[in-house]
Each structure stands twice: as C-alpha cells, then as structure tokens.
Design a protein around this motif. Structure first.
Motif, PDB file in Angstrom:
ATOM      1  N   ILE A 100       0.848  -1.202   0.000  1.00 60.53           N
ATOM      2  CA  ILE A 100       0.000   0.000   0.000  1.00 60.53           C
ATOM      3  C   ILE A 100       0.878   1.245   0.000  1.00 60.53           C
ATOM      4  CG2 ILE A 100      -1.625   1.360   1.396  1.00 60.53           C
ATOM      5  CD1 ILE A 100      -2.883  -1.355   2.252  1.00 60.53           C
ATOM      6  N   LEU A 101       1.901   1.250   0.823  1.00 60.98           N
ATOM      7  CA  LEU A 101       2.799   2.409   0.893  1.00 60.98           C
ATOM      8  C   LEU A 101       3.563   2.597  -0.421  1.00 60.98           C
ATOM      9  CD1 LEU A 101       4.064   1.985   4.545  1.00 60.98           C
ATOM     10  CD2 LEU A 101       2.699   3.889   3.661  1.00 60.98           C
ATOM     11  N   ASP A 102       3.959   1.496  -1.052  1.00 62.40           N
ATOM     12  CA  ASP A 102       4.636   1.594  -2.348  1.00 62.40           C
ATOM     13  C   ASP A 102       3.721   2.236  -3.389  1.00 62.40           C
ATOM     14  OD1 ASP A 102       6.930   0.425  -1.333  1.00 62.40           O
ATOM     15  OD2 ASP A 102       6.495  -1.571  -2.159  1.00 62.40           O
ATOM     16  N   ASN A 103       2.457   1.817  -3.399  1.00 66.85           N
ATOM     17  CA  ASN A 103       1.511   2.404  -4.355  1.00 66.85           C
ATOM     18  C   ASN A 103       1.182   3.853  -4.006  1.00 66.85           C
ATOM     19  OD1 ASN A 103       1.159   0.297  -6.251  1.00 66.85           O
ATOM     20  ND2 ASN A 103      -0.060  -0.817  -4.746  1.00 66.85           N
ATOM     21  N   LEU A 104       1.165   4.154  -2.728  1.00 69.71           N
ATOM     22  CA  LEU A 104       0.955   5.541  -2.312  1.00 69.71           C
ATOM     23  C   LEU A 104       2.126   6.410  -2.782  1.00 69.71           C
ATOM     24  CD1 LEU A 104      -1.164   7.119  -0.732  1.00 69.71           C
ATOM     25  CD2 LEU A 104       0.178   6.707   1.319  1.00 69.71           C
ATOM     26  N   TYR A 105       3.343   5.878  -2.667  1.00 67.16           N
ATOM     27  CA  TYR A 105       4.526   6.583  -3.179  1.00 67.16           C
ATOM     28  C   TYR A 105       4.391   6.826  -4.683  1.00 67.16           C
ATOM     29  CZ  TYR A 105       9.043   7.108  -5.369  1.00 67.16           C
ATOM     30  OH  TYR A 105      10.055   7.556  -6.172  1.00 67.16           O
ATOM     31  N   ARG A 106       4.033   5.783  -5.427  1.00 67.79           N
ATOM     32  CA  ARG A 106       3.878   5.923  -6.884  1.00 67.79           C
ATOM     33  C   ARG A 106       2.832   6.985  -7.226  1.00 67.79           C
ATOM     34  NH1 ARG A 106       3.782   0.255  -6.332  1.00 67.79           N
ATOM     35  NH2 ARG A 106       5.806  -0.621  -6.825  1.00 67.79           N
ATOM     36  N   LEU A 107       1.740   6.967  -6.485  1.00 63.09           N
ATOM     37  CA  LEU A 107       0.664   7.922  -6.721  1.00 63.09           C
ATOM     38  C   LEU A 107       1.132   9.358  -6.468  1.00 63.09           C
ATOM     39  CD1 LEU A 107      -2.367   8.289  -7.346  1.00 63.09           C
ATOM     40  CD2 LEU A 107      -2.779   8.118  -4.883  1.00 63.09           C
ATOM     41  N   THR A 108       1.822   9.571  -5.363  1.00 66.75           N
ATOM     42  CA  THR A 108       2.286  10.931  -5.055  1.00 66.75           C
ATOM     43  C   THR A 108       3.352  11.379  -6.049  1.00 66.75           C
ATOM     44  OG1 THR A 108       3.897  10.134  -3.409  1.00 66.75           O
ATOM     45  CG2 THR A 108       1.708  10.752  -2.605  1.00 66.75           C
ATOM     46  N   LYS A 109       4.178  10.433  -6.500  1.00 70.39           N
ATOM     47  CA  LYS A 109       5.197  10.782  -7.487  1.00 70.39           C
ATOM     48  C   LYS A 109       4.558  11.153  -8.825  1.00 70.39           C
ATOM     49  CE  LYS A 109       9.314   9.160  -9.788  1.00 70.39           C
ATOM     50  NZ  LYS A 109       9.821   7.982 -10.445  1.00 70.39           N
ATOM     51  N   LEU A 110       3.546  10.385  -9.229  1.00 70.99           N
ATOM     52  CA  LEU A 110       2.829  10.721 -10.462  1.00 70.99           C
ATOM     53  C   LEU A 110       2.176  12.098 -10.363  1.00 70.99           C
ATOM     54  CD1 LEU A 110       1.009   7.406 -11.437  1.00 70.99           C
ATOM     55  CD2 LEU A 110       2.608   8.699 -12.867  1.00 70.99           C
ATOM     56  N   THR A 117       2.923  14.696  -8.192  1.00 70.31           N
ATOM     57  CA  THR A 117       3.839  15.820  -8.003  1.00 70.31           C
ATOM     58  C   THR A 117       4.897  15.913  -9.089  1.00 70.31           C
ATOM     59  OG1 THR A 117       5.408  14.548  -6.659  1.00 70.31           O
ATOM     60  CG2 THR A 117       3.622  15.701  -5.485  1.00 70.31           C
ATOM     61  N   GLY A 118       5.231  14.763  -9.684  1.00 72.10           N
ATOM     62  CA  GLY A 118       6.338  14.733 -10.635  1.00 72.10           C
ATOM     63  C   GLY A 118       7.679  14.885  -9.948  1.00 72.10           C
ATOM     64  N   ASN A 119       7.692  14.731  -8.620  1.00 68.98           N
ATOM     65  CA  ASN A 119       8.902  14.964  -7.848  1.00 68.98           C
ATOM     66  C   ASN A 119       9.226  13.735  -6.990  1.00 68.98           C
ATOM     67  OD1 ASN A 119      10.718  15.816  -5.751  1.00 68.98           O
ATOM     68  ND2 ASN A 119      10.228  17.931  -6.310  1.00 68.98           N
ATOM     69  N   LYS A 120      10.252  13.005  -7.402  1.00 69.98           N
ATOM     70  CA  LYS A 120      10.657  11.790  -6.707  1.00 69.98           C
ATOM     71  C   LYS A 120      11.088  12.076  -5.266  1.00 69.98           C
ATOM     72  CE  LYS A 120      14.000   8.060  -6.834  1.00 69.98           C
ATOM     73  NZ  LYS A 120      15.206   7.530  -7.404  1.00 69.98           N
ATOM     74  N   LYS A 121      11.878  13.105  -5.071  1.00 65.90           N
ATOM     75  CA  LYS A 121      12.411  13.431  -3.751  1.00 65.90           C
ATOM     76  C   LYS A 121      11.294  13.763  -2.756  1.00 65.90           C
ATOM     77  CE  LYS A 121      15.694  16.474  -1.439  1.00 65.90           C
ATOM     78  NZ  LYS A 121      16.590  17.616  -1.579  1.00 65.90           N
ATOM     79  N   ASP A 122      10.345  14.598  -3.169  1.00 64.54           N
ATOM     80  CA  ASP A 122       9.231  14.957  -2.284  1.00 64.54           C
ATOM     81  C   ASP A 122       8.349  13.756  -1.977  1.00 64.54           C
ATOM     82  OD1 ASP A 122      10.127  17.561  -2.182  1.00 64.54           O
ATOM     83  OD2 ASP A 122       8.594  18.349  -3.554  1.00 64.54           O
ATOM     84  N   SER A 123       8.142  12.901  -2.968  1.00 66.40           N
ATOM     85  CA  SER A 123       7.322  11.706  -2.768  1.00 66.40           C
ATOM     86  C   SER A 123       8.005  10.733  -1.811  1.00 66.40           C
ATOM     87  CB  SER A 123       7.045  11.025  -4.106  1.00 66.40           C
ATOM     88  OG  SER A 123       6.328  11.902  -4.938  1.00 66.40           O
ATOM     89  N   GLU A 124       9.307  10.592  -1.940  1.00 63.59           N
ATOM     90  CA  GLU A 124      10.055   9.731  -1.026  1.00 63.59           C
ATOM     91  C   GLU A 124       9.982  10.275   0.394  1.00 63.59           C
ATOM     92  OE1 GLU A 124      14.016   9.479  -2.633  1.00 63.59           O
ATOM     93  OE2 GLU A 124      13.450   7.891  -4.041  1.00 63.59           O
ATOM     94  N   LYS A 125      10.130  11.589   0.530  1.00 66.27           N
ATOM     95  CA  LYS A 125      10.093  12.210   1.854  1.00 66.27           C
ATOM     96  C   LYS A 125       8.730  12.025   2.508  1.00 66.27           C
ATOM     97  CE  LYS A 125      11.214  16.364   4.339  1.00 66.27           C
ATOM     98  NZ  LYS A 125      12.479  16.985   4.577  1.00 66.27           N
ATOM     99  N   LEU A 126       7.659  12.215   1.746  1.00 66.61           N
ATOM    100  CA  LEU A 126       6.312  12.035   2.272  1.00 66.61           C
ATOM    101  C   LEU A 126       6.104  10.593   2.733  1.00 66.61           C
ATOM    102  CD1 LEU A 126       3.446  13.352   2.647  1.00 66.61           C
ATOM    103  CD2 LEU A 126       2.911  12.391   0.403  1.00 66.61           C
ATOM    104  N   THR A 127       6.520   9.649   1.911  1.00 67.26           N
ATOM    105  CA  THR A 127       6.356   8.231   2.256  1.00 67.26           C
ATOM    106  C   THR A 127       7.204   7.867   3.468  1.00 67.26           C
ATOM    107  OG1 THR A 127       5.934   7.778  -0.081  1.00 67.26           O
ATOM    108  CG2 THR A 127       6.408   5.883   1.318  1.00 67.26           C
TER     109      THR A 127
END
Length: 186
Positions: free
Chosen positions: A39-49, A51-61
């Motif tokens: 679930i967290l992996d998919n949440l990361y993918r969703l936030t990355k899609l 925001t378009g920002n890998k770093k921010d998505s990683e930080k949020l997750t």
C-alpha cells in the motif's frame, strides 16, 4: 535520594533514535507487513505521479513510515496511558472508516464528496496529534501536518477520484490494496 535506573526508558529512547536513522526497507519490514508495505509503495507511486517529484514523494512516504513505526514502538512499549489507548482505538476506527469511505468513493460513480473526505482527514490528523503529543517531538508533529496537508489538497483529491487520468491505474492498485487490508481487518 535514591536514583532509579529505568532500562525500559533507555530502550525506548534507543529505538526512537534508531528509527530516526532508518531508511533501509529490510529494517522497516520489522514494523510494517508486506501488505501494508505494498500500500505504501503504491501511495509513493501515486504521489510521485501527481507531483512529478521523486524526492518529495520519497520524503512524504518516509514520514508516513516513521509515524507508523513510532506509534508501533510506543504501543509495544506500553507508553500510552488509558485515555491515550482509548484515543488510539478511536483513531484506528476513524482511519478504518476513512479507508472504507475512500474505497466507496472510488468504486461508486458520483459518490465522491471532497468536503466530507477532507473533514474526516482533519479529524484523523487531530486525533493522531492528540495521541502522540505527549510522546513525540515537534518535528514529528510537523511531519504529521505535512502528511495531512498533502492528502487534504483538494486538487489532489479531485484528480484521485476523477476517472481516466494519469493517476487512475495507480489509484486502482492502491484501492485494491486498501480493500484487501479491510478484508483482513487492519
């Protein structure tokens, strides 16, 4: 005056300190099972899609993971008093309700109600902050705020529940994971 040495408090401090340094997926698996990790992996993918920002998505997750693990550590070490345990139970129930609402909004056309969802997210945020305020730092409280600020963004929510956009395949994976989690009782 007799000085009392409390090893349990030191163990808790060490666990919290260790957690602040942890980023290794294998160590996190000690605290988060495979289903929730998915679930967290998919949440990361969703936030990355979104925001378009890998770093921010990683930080949020990572912030979400840190909160989950810290709650687990506090609970396992009997750090919550009676009223906090009641609040923890209420939070778990409210979060489960929020999950069910989200699944319903996704599966039932024209049922999405942004304001209802945001109000429930705000309630969860306040319950979580109330539960953890006695135990965690201001930095962790800021993490909680950042997490909930992201997920209460109306533009994000509207896009998640709108059909046929770039997020739809990942949202479906996330919803399927949430449904499985609900079936296995959080």
């Amino acid at each position: 005056m007799t000085e009392v040495f409390k090893s349990k408090e030191i163990v808790l401090q060490v666990q919290k300190k260790f957690l602040s340094k942890v980023t290794n997926k294998n160590v996190v698996k000690l605290f988060i099972d495979d289903r929730n990790a998915n679930i967290l992996d998919n949440l990361y993918r969703l936030t990355k899609l979104y925001t378009g920002n890998k770093k921010d998505s990683e930080k949020l997750t990572k912030n979400i993971i840190k909160i989950i693990v810290k709650l687990g550590i506090l609970y396992r070490n009997d750090q919550f008093n009676k009223s906090e345990l009641v609040l923890a139970h209420d939070f778990k129930y409210k979060f489960k309700e929020l999950t069910m609402i989200s699944v319903s909004f996704y599966e039932i056309d024209f049922s999405y109600d942004r304001n209802y969802l945001i109000n429930n997210l705000f309630t969860c945020r306040e319950m979580l902050k109330q539960l953890t305020k006695r135990h965690l730092t201001d930095k962790t409280m800021t993490r909680i705020d950042k997490i909930f600020d992201f997920f209460t963004d109306p533009f994000f929510l509207d896009l998640v529940f709108k059909r046929d956009n770039k997020l739809t395949p990942t949202v479906k994976l996330l919803i399927d994971g949430l449904k499985e989690s609900l079936d296995k009782e959080f």
